[in-house]
Design a protein around this motif. Structure first.
Motif, PDB file in Angstrom:
ATOM      1  N   GLY A 250       0.816  -1.205   0.000  1.00  0.00           N
ATOM      2  CA  GLY A 250       0.000   0.000   0.000  1.00  0.00           C
ATOM      3  C   GLY A 250       0.852   1.258   0.000  1.00  0.00           C
ATOM      4  N   ASP A 251       0.206   2.401   0.035  1.00  0.00           N
ATOM      5  CA  ASP A 251       0.928   3.668   0.027  1.00  0.00           C
ATOM      6  C   ASP A 251       1.820   3.823   1.259  1.00  0.00           C
ATOM      7  OD1 ASP A 251      -0.292   4.330  -2.347  1.00  0.00           O
ATOM      8  OD2 ASP A 251      -1.902   5.484  -1.394  1.00  0.00           O
ATOM      9  N   ASP A 252       1.391   3.253   2.374  1.00  0.00           N
ATOM     10  CA  ASP A 252       2.131   3.412   3.628  1.00  0.00           C
ATOM     11  C   ASP A 252       2.727   2.109   4.132  1.00  0.00           C
ATOM     12  OD1 ASP A 252       1.447   6.186   3.807  1.00  0.00           O
ATOM     13  OD2 ASP A 252      -0.550   5.579   4.501  1.00  0.00           O
ATOM     14  N   GLY A 253       2.920   1.155   3.232  1.00  0.00           N
ATOM     15  CA  GLY A 253       3.497  -0.127   3.639  1.00  0.00           C
ATOM     16  C   GLY A 253       2.560  -1.285   3.319  1.00  0.00           C
ATOM     17  N   LEU A 275     -12.333  -5.959   0.321  1.00  0.00           N
ATOM     18  CA  LEU A 275     -11.968  -4.901   1.252  1.00  0.00           C
ATOM     19  C   LEU A 275     -10.469  -4.937   1.465  1.00  0.00           C
ATOM     20  CD1 LEU A 275     -13.697  -2.835   2.905  1.00  0.00           C
ATOM     21  CD2 LEU A 275     -13.588  -4.438   4.823  1.00  0.00           C
ATOM     22  N   VAL A 276      -9.870  -3.768   1.673  1.00  0.00           N
ATOM     23  CA  VAL A 276      -8.444  -3.674   1.987  1.00  0.00           C
ATOM     24  C   VAL A 276      -8.309  -3.047   3.366  1.00  0.00           C
ATOM     25  CG1 VAL A 276      -6.231  -2.648   1.329  1.00  0.00           C
ATOM     26  CG2 VAL A 276      -7.803  -3.471  -0.448  1.00  0.00           C
ATOM     27  N   GLY A 277      -7.395  -3.590   4.166  1.00  0.00           N
ATOM     28  CA  GLY A 277      -7.210  -3.072   5.511  1.00  0.00           C
ATOM     29  C   GLY A 277      -5.783  -3.215   5.984  1.00  0.00           C
TER      30      GLY A 277
END
Length: 316
Positions: A250-253, A275-277
């Motif tokens: 993801g953008d932050d890891g 869903l992404v989490g």
């Protein structure tokens, strides 16, 4: 430590999986002895939905753990009910095999090439529901048996095709029998499919330490999300369920992407949601996606009428 007694079912696939775990433990310096245990699922000719679902493969081995006849057990993770077993711990989830399903069909055919009316065998309500939803005009027939038996239905001309877990064929060295690896866009796997669970008693610190090195963090996070989704659905949904979680950048890891299916047995209703989490919150992700499915109508689908754990299935 004295020799680790590793409990396993007697099927060829189960002993192959258990021997792989034994080899990893022996490479780490431990002595291991395989102990074969017969389960109700091995001796019954009835469909899994009629004898209690996934737990029938695990209960006898878990009893052996609890009464001290064995020190470690190896399960196909999708054979384990989602509820924790008092006194036992899943001490390691080794790196996962490919979780997808495969088709074994006559004449090397793929799903799209099977003529309308072709008879496809599976013991899984999840597979049956998703195959029906594809609208290919296939006749789905329930079957039981190990990998050799199921493939034999095709080679002997009794069925046009069967659907199996790719992981099982891979572990048995029989991937050459597969005529198609089925894209999860068409058929999502069972929660935990392709993963193993190494289980031991919670009070055996020595055994917990011995098997800890087998644990794969990404695999454990993924299957935790999938099983959390299944556990959340079990209270309010009887439809067949498929799920697949994958670790993504993801953008932050690192993040966790989770896809799920719930649908009717005849394929007329299908819910597919994703869903992404956060990577660090797999249980919360699974529970959230389950609630989305329930809110969108999963609880109203007339799926299997058997117990919730019957919605998963054994790979052999």
């Amino acid at each position: 430590m004295t020799t680790l007694r590793l409990g396993t079912r007697r099927s060829r696939l189960a002993t192959t999986q258990s021997q792989w775990v034994a080899d990893q433990l022996e490479a780490a310096g431990h002595e291991v002895e395989l102990v074969e245990i017969t389960t109700e699922g091995d001796v019954s000719a009835q469909a899994l939905t009629a004898i209690g679902g996934t737990g029938v493969f695990a209960s006898a081995i878990r009893h052996a753990l609890l009464d001290g006849r064995i020190d470690v057990a190896v399960h196909s993770l999708k054979d384990l009910p989602t509820a924790p077993e008092p006194g036992l711990t899943i001490a390691a989830v080794p790196v996962r095999e490919d979780s997808r399903d495969v088709l074994v069909a006559r004449d090397g055919l793929t799903l799209g090439e099977l003529p309308q009316g072709s008879v496809v065998g599976t013991g899984s309500p999840r597979r049956a529901a998703q195959l029906a939803a594809l609208g290919l005009g296939l006749e789905i027939r329930p079957i039981r048996g190990n990998v050799d038996t199921r493939i034999g239905f095709v080679t002997e001309g009794l069925l046009d095709a069967v659907v199996l877990a790719r992981a099982g064929l891979s572990r048995l060295g029989r991937l050459g029998d597969a005529t198609e690896v089925i894209d999860p866009i068409q058929v999502l796997p069972a929660p935990g499919q392709g993963a193993l669970a190494v289980e031991c008693r919670s009070d055996r610190a020595d055994v917990l330490d011995a098997v800890a090195s087998l644990d794969d963090a990404d695999t454990r996070v993924a299957v935790t999300a999938e099983r959390a989704l299944l556990r959340a659905l079990e209270a309010g949904c009887t439809a067949p369920v498929g799920a697949l979680a994958e670790v993504v950048e993801g953008d932050d890891g690192l993040e966790l992407s989770l896809r799920a299916f719930a649908g009717s047995d005849d394929g007329t209703i299908e819910l597919r949601r994703s869903l992404v989490g956060p990577y660090t919150e797999p249980e919360a992700l699974g529970a959230r996606l389950a609630q989305i499915l329930l809110d969108d109508g999963a609880a109203d689908i007339e799926g299997t009428t058997t117990t919730a754990t019957s919605r998963s299935e054994h790979v052999s």
